[in-house]
Design an enzyme around this catalytic site. Structure first.
Site, PDB file in Angstrom:
ATOM      1  N   ARG B  51      16.841-109.563   7.162  1.00  0.00           N
ATOM      2  CA  ARG B  51      17.447-108.401   7.804  1.00  0.00           C
ATOM      3  C   ARG B  51      18.965-108.489   7.892  1.00  0.00           C
ATOM      4  O   ARG B  51      19.675-107.559   7.539  1.00  0.00           O
ATOM      5  CB  ARG B  51      16.928-108.253   9.233  1.00  0.00           C
ATOM      6  CG  ARG B  51      16.020-107.093   9.446  1.00  0.00           C
ATOM      7  CD  ARG B  51      15.183-107.370  10.666  1.00  0.00           C
ATOM      8  NE  ARG B  51      14.620-108.705  10.549  1.00  0.00           N
ATOM      9  CZ  ARG B  51      13.551-108.965   9.816  1.00  0.00           C
ATOM     10  NH1 ARG B  51      12.925-108.016   9.182  1.00  0.00           N
ATOM     11  NH2 ARG B  51      13.086-110.193   9.731  1.00  0.00           N
ATOM     12  N   THR B  52      19.445-109.605   8.402  1.00  0.00           N
ATOM     13  CA  THR B  52      20.882-109.676   8.674  1.00  0.00           C
ATOM     14  C   THR B  52      21.671-109.548   7.386  1.00  0.00           C
ATOM     15  O   THR B  52      22.608-108.765   7.290  1.00  0.00           O
ATOM     16  CB  THR B  52      21.220-110.994   9.400  1.00  0.00           C
ATOM     17  OG1 THR B  52      20.388-111.108  10.539  1.00  0.00           O
ATOM     18  CG2 THR B  52      22.668-111.021   9.835  1.00  0.00           C
ATOM     19  N   LYS B  80      26.832-129.428  -3.276  1.00  0.00           N
ATOM     20  CA  LYS B  80      27.560-130.559  -3.875  1.00  0.00           C
ATOM     21  C   LYS B  80      28.387-131.294  -2.824  1.00  0.00           C
ATOM     22  O   LYS B  80      29.165-132.170  -3.159  1.00  0.00           O
ATOM     23  CB  LYS B  80      28.490-130.040  -4.971  1.00  0.00           C
ATOM     24  CG  LYS B  80      27.795-129.328  -6.106  1.00  0.00           C
ATOM     25  CD  LYS B  80      28.832-128.717  -7.031  1.00  0.00           C
ATOM     26  CE  LYS B  80      28.188-127.740  -8.005  1.00  0.00           C
ATOM     27  NZ  LYS B  80      29.173-126.820  -8.575  1.00  0.00           N
ATOM     28  N   ARG B 101      26.325-116.933   7.726  1.00  0.00           N
ATOM     29  CA  ARG B 101      25.255-117.583   8.497  1.00  0.00           C
ATOM     30  C   ARG B 101      25.219-119.049   8.094  1.00  0.00           C
ATOM     31  O   ARG B 101      25.325-119.375   6.893  1.00  0.00           O
ATOM     32  CB  ARG B 101      23.904-116.943   8.231  1.00  0.00           C
ATOM     33  CG  ARG B 101      22.769-117.761   8.817  1.00  0.00           C
ATOM     34  CD  ARG B 101      21.490-117.029   8.882  1.00  0.00           C
ATOM     35  NE  ARG B 101      21.563-115.950   9.862  1.00  0.00           N
ATOM     36  CZ  ARG B 101      20.511-115.235  10.247  1.00  0.00           C
ATOM     37  NH1 ARG B 101      19.331-115.475   9.740  1.00  0.00           N
ATOM     38  NH2 ARG B 101      20.635-114.265  11.133  1.00  0.00           N
ATOM     39  N   HIS B 129      24.760-115.131  17.797  1.00  0.00           N
ATOM     40  CA  HIS B 129      24.402-114.155  16.772  1.00  0.00           C
ATOM     41  C   HIS B 129      24.943-112.807  17.246  1.00  0.00           C
ATOM     42  O   HIS B 129      24.176-111.907  17.610  1.00  0.00           O
ATOM     43  CB  HIS B 129      22.874-114.137  16.614  1.00  0.00           C
ATOM     44  CG  HIS B 129      22.396-113.438  15.382  1.00  0.00           C
ATOM     45  ND1 HIS B 129      23.248-112.803  14.502  1.00  0.00           N
ATOM     46  CD2 HIS B 129      21.141-113.270  14.886  1.00  0.00           C
ATOM     47  CE1 HIS B 129      22.528-112.275  13.534  1.00  0.00           C
ATOM     48  NE2 HIS B 129      21.259-112.545  13.738  1.00  0.00           N
TER      49      HIS B 129
END
Lengths: 140, 304
Positions: B51-52, B80, B101, B129
């Site tokens: 969703r986000t 890496k 995120r 959030h």
């Protein structure tokens, strides 16, 4: 037991009993060449426990007041020049501290990115609560 | 240059302004269709999200902008061993704004210090959030028309639920809000939320393990999922995951205009049968997420 007065130097007075050695270590006083005296459990009229610690440094050195304010904000700092004492009554806890303590939260970004500075912000002055600026974990 | 890392980075007046812009976008999307033409959003998702990420991407496309980025750490240079600081410094040369995120708490704050362009925290571990909170606030505004005077119940994982922490912080700035915290004892809201937010701001709150007991009081019921990925110990997750399951029967004593929210995804904490109840607003909430993110992108890019 007598510790003689100093002409030029610094006296950290009214240290909470038991914190004298901690301050001695974190302020790096063991590295100094001059005379340093740590007095534990001296008699105190002000302290509720009736005890205090005192540190006497027989030289003018630059002290990190942020460290002092973080570890024990009630301390009195006496700076003595040619026998004249300039007293700083109380050290305020600093708003932020950097590089003094590390964040121990394994979920914090500082746990994986080693080069980040460990910075804590004072969030509750009354209860002396510092929190990591990244994850907001409480300093322990 | 502004970033959004924590919902409290925004004043209540700025939240009102974002909610008002989002409502205007919903009313007249065409007016905003070219506002971000020539601008690029980088979606840096070091942790999975549906969703986000998609709502950020849809938001930028609907503003006429473009999107670049990655949707898992394995397809970025962090696989890496590249640091967040280095990744965002480079992305700062390619994009105009970042939505990030990351599983580690505080990673978006580090990004905002290094990127040179606005950074939006799209979720950092169990921490914050803020765009979900803006989504929640927009939904509450559209359903209730106000924030003050509401009794808001939070149910489920209140310990690791970052959406819960952010929404409590945001609601604590409004008058006469009452918070009801429903969770198993192992997943109660962290002490610092109680001490430094609720008690510090004199917000009335109660803690309970019994959802049905408090149901009749609630204006909003905010359900949350017990998140498997937040547990170090799988057995603890299995023991706690079914603590609260909302069913039509449990809603019998709820107010007729109570509003059920959930940040989604749900697993089984809301029975599918509840979806048909007119009080279920969680899909509407997910839709609102796109509009409030459009409003936020406009604000941070300072597009008139």
């Amino acid at each position: 037991m007598t510790v003689s007065p100093i002409e030029n130097g610094i006296v950290l007075d009214h240290i909470t009993a038991g914190k004298g050695m901690e301050l001695y270590k974190v302020l790096g006083l063991a590295e100094l060449d001059c005379l340093v005296a740590v007095i534990n459990n001296a008699y105190s009229k002000k302290s509720p426990t009736g005890k205090k610690d005192i540190i006497k440094i027989d030289a003018q050195i630059d002290l990190d007041f942020d460290i002092i304010g973080y570890i024990d904000p009630g301390i009195t700092v006496n700076i003595i020049k040619n026998g004249v004492n300039t007293k700083m009554e109380k050290i305020d806890p600093p708003e932020t501290i950097e590089g003094i303590i590390k964040c121990k939260n394994p979920r914090c970004i500082t746990s994986v990115e080693q080069e980040l500075p460990h910075i804590f912000k004072l969030t509750d002055r009354e209860n002396m609560v510092y929190r990591c600026i990244y994850c907001e974990s409480k300093a322990k | 240059m502004r970033s959004l890392i924590d919902i409290l980075d925004l004043t209540t007046a700025e939240i009102d302004e974002l909610v008002s812009t989002a409502n205007d976008i919903i009313a007249d999307p065409e007016k905003y269709a070219h506002k971000c033409q020539g601008k690029k959003l980088a979606t840096l998702f070091f942790e999975p999200s549906t969703r986000t990420r998609l709502s950020f991407e849809a938001a930028m496309y609907e503003l006429g902008g473009n999107v670049l980025g990655f949707s898992e750490a394995q397809s970025s240079s962090s696989a890496k061993g590249e640091s967040v600081s280095d990744t965002v410094k480079v992305v700062g040369y390619y994009a105009d704004i970042i939505a990030m995120r990351h599983p580690k708490e505080g990673a978006p704050l580090v990004a905002s210090m290094k990127a040179g362009i606005p950074v939006i925290n799209a979720g950092d571990g169990g921490h914050n959030h803020p765009t979900q909170t803006l989504t929640d606030l927009l939904t509450i505004n559209r359903e209730k028309g106000r924030f003050s005077g509401l009794t808001v119940g939070f149910c489920g994982d209140l310990k690791f639920g970052r959406t819960v922490h952010s929404l409590i912080g945001a609601l604590s700035r409004y008058e006469k809000v009452k918070i009801v915290l429903v969770s198993p004892k192992e997943l109660t809201v962290p002490e610092y939320i109680k001490e430094e937010v609720l008690k510090a701001k004199n917000i009335e709150f109660v803690e309970t393990t019994d959802l049905e007991e408090v149901m009749p009081q609630l204006d909003i019921l905010y359900m949350t999922r017990v998140q498997r990925e937040r547990f170090f110990n799988e057995q603890d997750y299995i023991r706690l995951k079914d603590s609260y399951i909302l069913t039509p029967e449990k809603l019998a004593t709820a107010k007729p205009d109570m509003c059920i929210l959930h940040p989604l995804p749900r697993v089984n904490e809301i029975a599918v049968a509840v979806d048909d109840d007119p009080r279920a607003k969680y899909f509407e909430q997910a839709k609102n997420g796109k509009y409030i993110r459009m409003a936020l992108i406009l604000k941070l890019l300072e597009v008139e």
